[in-house]
Design a protein around this motif. Structure first.
Motif, mmCIF file in Angstrom:
data_model
loop_
_atom_site.group_PDB
_atom_site.id
_atom_site.type_symbol
_atom_site.label_atom_id
_atom_site.label_comp_id
_atom_site.label_asym_id
_atom_site.label_seq_id
_atom_site.Cartn_x
_atom_site.Cartn_y
_atom_site.Cartn_z
ATOM 1 N N GLY A 166 103.442 48.904 -21.216
ATOM 2 C CA GLY A 166 103.046 48.373 -19.925
ATOM 3 C C GLY A 166 101.665 47.777 -19.929
ATOM 4 N N SER A 167 101.335 47.124 -18.829
ATOM 5 C CA SER A 167 99.991 46.573 -18.650
ATOM 6 C C SER A 167 98.948 47.674 -18.799
ATOM 7 C CB SER A 167 99.878 45.939 -17.264
ATOM 8 O OG SER A 167 100.790 44.884 -17.093
ATOM 9 N N PHE A 168 97.742 47.269 -19.169
ATOM 10 C CA PHE A 168 96.606 48.178 -19.341
ATOM 11 C C PHE A 168 96.859 49.170 -20.484
ATOM 12 C CE2 PHE A 168 97.334 47.316 -14.776
ATOM 13 C CZ PHE A 168 96.380 46.322 -14.626
ATOM 14 N N ARG A 170 99.424 50.733 -21.585
ATOM 15 C CA ARG A 170 100.186 51.953 -21.308
ATOM 16 C C ARG A 170 101.388 52.053 -22.238
ATOM 17 N NH1 ARG A 170 104.520 53.288 -18.178
ATOM 18 N NH2 ARG A 170 104.635 51.184 -17.306
ATOM 19 N N THR A 198 94.220 52.371 -17.035
ATOM 20 C CA THR A 198 94.678 51.948 -15.728
ATOM 21 C C THR A 198 93.890 50.692 -15.350
ATOM 22 O OG1 THR A 198 93.043 53.172 -14.417
ATOM 23 C CG2 THR A 198 95.010 54.376 -15.125
ATOM 24 N N PHE A 199 94.192 50.107 -14.196
ATOM 25 C CA PHE A 199 93.453 48.920 -13.774
ATOM 26 C C PHE A 199 92.047 49.259 -13.305
ATOM 27 C CE2 PHE A 199 94.999 50.470 -9.736
ATOM 28 C CZ PHE A 199 94.063 50.054 -8.795
ATOM 29 N N ASP A 254 88.777 46.940 -9.255
ATOM 30 C CA ASP A 254 88.777 47.741 -10.480
ATOM 31 C C ASP A 254 87.493 48.535 -10.669
ATOM 32 O OD1 ASP A 254 87.040 45.678 -11.027
ATOM 33 O OD2 ASP A 254 88.013 45.042 -12.886
ATOM 34 N N ASP A 673 100.248 39.165 -7.374
ATOM 35 C CA ASP A 673 98.909 39.731 -7.558
ATOM 36 C C ASP A 673 98.150 39.858 -6.240
ATOM 37 O OD1 ASP A 673 96.994 40.889 -9.175
ATOM 38 O OD2 ASP A 673 95.959 38.998 -9.566
ATOM 39 N N ALA A 690 97.475 48.692 -7.297
ATOM 40 C CA ALA A 690 97.440 48.049 -8.607
ATOM 41 C C ALA A 690 97.693 46.546 -8.497
ATOM 42 C CB ALA A 690 98.472 48.683 -9.524
ATOM 43 N N ARG A 692 98.970 42.805 -10.392
ATOM 44 C CA ARG A 692 100.222 42.493 -11.088
ATOM 45 C C ARG A 692 100.337 43.362 -12.346
ATOM 46 N NH1 ARG A 692 99.236 37.600 -12.385
ATOM 47 N NH2 ARG A 692 100.077 36.636 -10.484
ATOM 48 N N THR A 693 101.494 44.014 -12.473
ATOM 49 C CA THR A 693 101.697 44.959 -13.572
ATOM 50 C C THR A 693 103.063 44.714 -14.198
ATOM 51 O OG1 THR A 693 100.367 46.605 -12.392
ATOM 52 C CG2 THR A 693 101.740 47.397 -14.195
ATOM 53 N N THR A 695 106.022 45.692 -17.269
ATOM 54 C CA THR A 695 106.559 46.734 -18.146
ATOM 55 C C THR A 695 107.683 46.133 -18.980
ATOM 56 O OG1 THR A 695 106.064 48.496 -16.563
ATOM 57 C CG2 THR A 695 107.702 48.974 -18.244
#
Length: 702
Positions: A166-168, A170, A198-199, A254, A673, A690, A692-693, A695
């Motif tokens: 995932g983003s960040f 993960r 995390t963001f 953030d 976003d 959060a 835009r994320t 996965t």
């Protein structure tokens, strides 16, 4: 599986049986749910929404708070810096100083400090709305959430395993394996591990869980089930961002305003439950069970000071003074219960009866310490005020202050309840439900700092009444009335135990079953009233203040199922008007509440909709779908005019079978976003949502 079909099963009793030649019953393989009896959804005078594990998987939802966004009647509340689950149903949230209570397979399982609940191991989430307190007891009048976990399946072997990126940065892995050891013994092993950023700047998170289940068939009519919960969460405490003069761009979303040197808060949970189910035949059954759950939350944090007299940021717009806090929150909950359900006839009337009792003990120890900055009027140095520059933060600038004892208190709650319910079939189309619950509780508080001990006992009978009228197989009307009773745990700052919370609930609605059962829906009108409502005492963390009476009324619409063309849909809308009905001046002059003031973090309008379609792609099965969520503006701090703005979030999800049993899946949350805010406690404690994320993951099964 089709989202709609999975999300709204006709019966919630979970009675699955292996069937032998000629239809003979061989063994009890499913597990009944407590307080439920054997009823189809259309027969229950109550609004119930079910979120299936398939819906969670296709949206890549891995937190309970995120899952509950799919139901518009549920609103996010203050989550203690992301360290517990907190939500309101139909406008009422309960005690802000402890996590929101929920049920796990009918056991009270949400009041401890084990971190945000992971969705691994959840078969479905039942949002049980309305006046059901006559059976469940000790809950909020707006409703409660019951998590039905994935149980060991007798006589079957299967499994799935997956990994998500995932983003960040993960990374998450998860596995679920059911093993049939003998004809009457199966073990199901479920586990997960997750690590990543995390963001939020400098905030990363690590969590894992082990959730096994053992099922034993003792003869053809008896089943024994054991469940274990073992979880751990490690994450820095995070109060979010500050919003000055209503400007939500005061700092970037953030920006972390705590202190990385504080390290992680660690939340641990260990739970055991044992359930025995026996079917006597002729529609009679017995359920017995017990559970014990221990949780522990420890850690230190640097939180923005809320008192205006101690906060220089209101003068220069950038110097944020902070408190340094430490927490040791330790809880243990023990629950035992038993019930008998069955059916009999008298004078041509069919009775479906449910009789039972439960006992609940909850020990809650909170050792809370803090050190506060001095008054701005004393012109303290930046070090004395423990200041951070919100526009140009420099972490580790000053030595970390040592928190001093503020609250060291043990709350012990003991509750015993007896309940009875009779649903009478008066005609082929008309059913009436009568029920009542008797509750007796004792609450004892030991304050180790003041040596002040307090104790209170009380009891009450809570009645319930409901009626269901079937106009046609596709359309029925219902109405319900119920009263509720819940002990308010803890004390005010003087050591006084609060009066218990008492509520009255009314609702009426219509239930639809269309397209030969492929599409179901419910429309509801309701009003809830309760007394002895509490709010957090801003100047005394860990304590509450009484704000008197509150009322919530609203409209709900839930649709779920499959449309022609094999399009699966889910729609949920809620209008909630939740407000205080009393005039209150906080004893510390923190705020003033007037009748008509809205309750904190409750949006007026909430809407969620998604649609998906399964199709063939290169000879393989694929699915593509999307959804949108709208949340209206909400009060962001009790007794103020600070509001969180409304927001609209869009999401996409899809999957495709690469090989037999191997699936590639992906999601994009907050597609455009948007800036949004999950909850707030004050304008200096605002939790941003959060950005835009994305996965991407693989899932394999056998």
């Amino acid at each position: 599986m089709p989202t709609g079909a999975a999300a709204q099963p006709e019966s919630l009793a979970s009675q699955d049986f292996a069937v032998g030649p000629g239809g003979a019953q061989i063994v009890v393989s499913g597990v009944r749910q407590a307080y439920r009896g054997d009823f189809a959804i259309s027969e229950i005078p109550q609004s119930i929404d079910v979120i299936a594990s398939e819906t969670l998987a296709e949206n890549s939802i891995i937190r309970l708070n995120d899952a509950l966004d799919l139901n518009a009647s549920v609103a996010r509340q203050n989550t203690l810096g992301g360290l517990w689950d907190s939500f309101a149903i139909r406008g009422f949230a309960g005690d802000e100083n402890i996590p929101t209570g929920y049920l796990v397979n009918g056991f009270n399982g949400g009041r401890g400090f084990g971190g945000e609940r992971d969705t691994a191991g959840i078969a479905r989430i039942e949002v049980l709305k309305g006046p059901a307190a006559a059976l469940l007891g000790r809950g909020e009048p707006g409703g409660t959430v019951n998590l039905v976990t994935k149980q060991a399946q007798i006589g079957d072997t299967f499994g799935t395993a997956g990994v998500q990126f995932g983003s960040f940065h993960r990374l998450r892995s998860e596995a679920d394996v059911n093993i049939s050891i003998t004809e009457g013994l199966s073990v199901r092993l479920i586990g997960y591990a997750e690590d990543g950023d995390t963001f939020r700047d400098t905030v990363d998170e690590y969590r894992w869980g082990f959730l096994p289940s053992i099922g034993v068939a003792i003869g053809p009519d008896t089943r024994l089930t054991y469940d274990l919960e073992k979880t751990r969460v490690e994450v820095p405490f995070d109060r979010g961002i500050v919003v000055l003069n209503g400007d939500f761009d005061t700092v970037p979303r953030d920006r972390y305003l705590g202190e990385p040197g504080d390290g992680d808060h660690v939340a641990r949970a260990e739970g055991h439950s044992l359930r025995l189910q026996h079917d006597f035949g002729n529609s009679w059954s017995l359920l017995l069970g017990g559970s014990i759950r221990d949780t522990l939350l420890t850690g230190t944090s640097s939180d923005p000071e809320l008192a205006v007299s101690r906060q220089p940021i209101f003068t220069d717009g950038r110097s944020l003074s902070r408190q340094r806090r430490s927490r040791v929150y330790d809880s243990q909950q023990v629950v035992v219960r038993g019930e008998v359900s069955g059916e009999f006839s008298t004078g041509g009337l069919i009775h479906r009866i449910l009789i039972g009792a439960d006992h609940d003990e909850f020990d809650n120890l909170q050792d809370f310490r803090r050190v506060r900055p001095p008054s701005v009027g004393n012109n303290p140095s930046d070090e004395a005020a423990y200041v951070i520059d919100i526009l140009d933060p420099v972490y580790g600038r000053f030595p970390l202050p040592t928190p001093l004892p503020q609250n060291n208190r043990l709350d012990q709650q003991s509750s015993t309840g007896f309940f009875v319910q009779d649903q009478i079939e008066l005609t082929d189309r008309l059913q009436v439900r009568l029920g009542a619950r008797y509750d007796d509780f004792t609450l004892r508080t030991e304050n180790y700092l003041t040596d002040v001990d307090s104790e209170r006992s009380d009891s009450r009978v809570s009645p319930q009444f409901g009626v269901v009228y079937e106009i046609s197989p596709a359309f029925s009307l219902y109405a319900a009335y119920g009263e509720g009773f819940r002990a308010n745990i803890g004390t005010d700052v003087t050591g006084r135990i609060f009066d218990p919370e008492v509520s009255k609930s009314m609702e009426a609605g219509a239930k639809l079953t269309l397209l030969d059962g492929a599409l179901t829906g419910i429309f509801t009108l309701y009003q809830l009233d309760k007394n002895n409502v509490l709010a957090s005492d801003i100047n005394n963390p860990g304590f509450s203040v009484a704000i008197g009476e509150a009322r919530s009324r609203g409209v709900e619409l839930d649709l779920d199922g499959r449309l022609p063309g094999d399009v699966d849909v889910l729609l949920s809308y809620a209008y909630v008007d939740a407000e205080s009905r009393s005039s209150v001046l906080d004893p510390n002059f923190s705020f003033v509440i007037e009748p008509g003031d809205p309750l904190i973090n409750i949006p007026d309008h909430t809407f969620n909709m998604q649609a998906s379609k399964t199709f063939q792609l290169g000879g393989r099965e694929a699915k593509l779908g999307g959804g949108v969520q709208y949340v209206g503006k909400r009060l962001g701090a009790t007794g103020t005019d600070f509001f969180l703005p409304d927001h609209t979030l869009a999401r996409l999800f899809g999957e495709v079978e690469l090989l037999e049993g191997v699936t590639l899946f992906g999601t994009i949350a907050n597609l455009f976003d948007a800036d949004w805010y999950a909850n707030s406690y004050s304008q200096l404690w605002v939790q941003p949502g959060a950005p835009r994320t994305a996965t991407l993951g693989f899932r394999a099964g056998f």
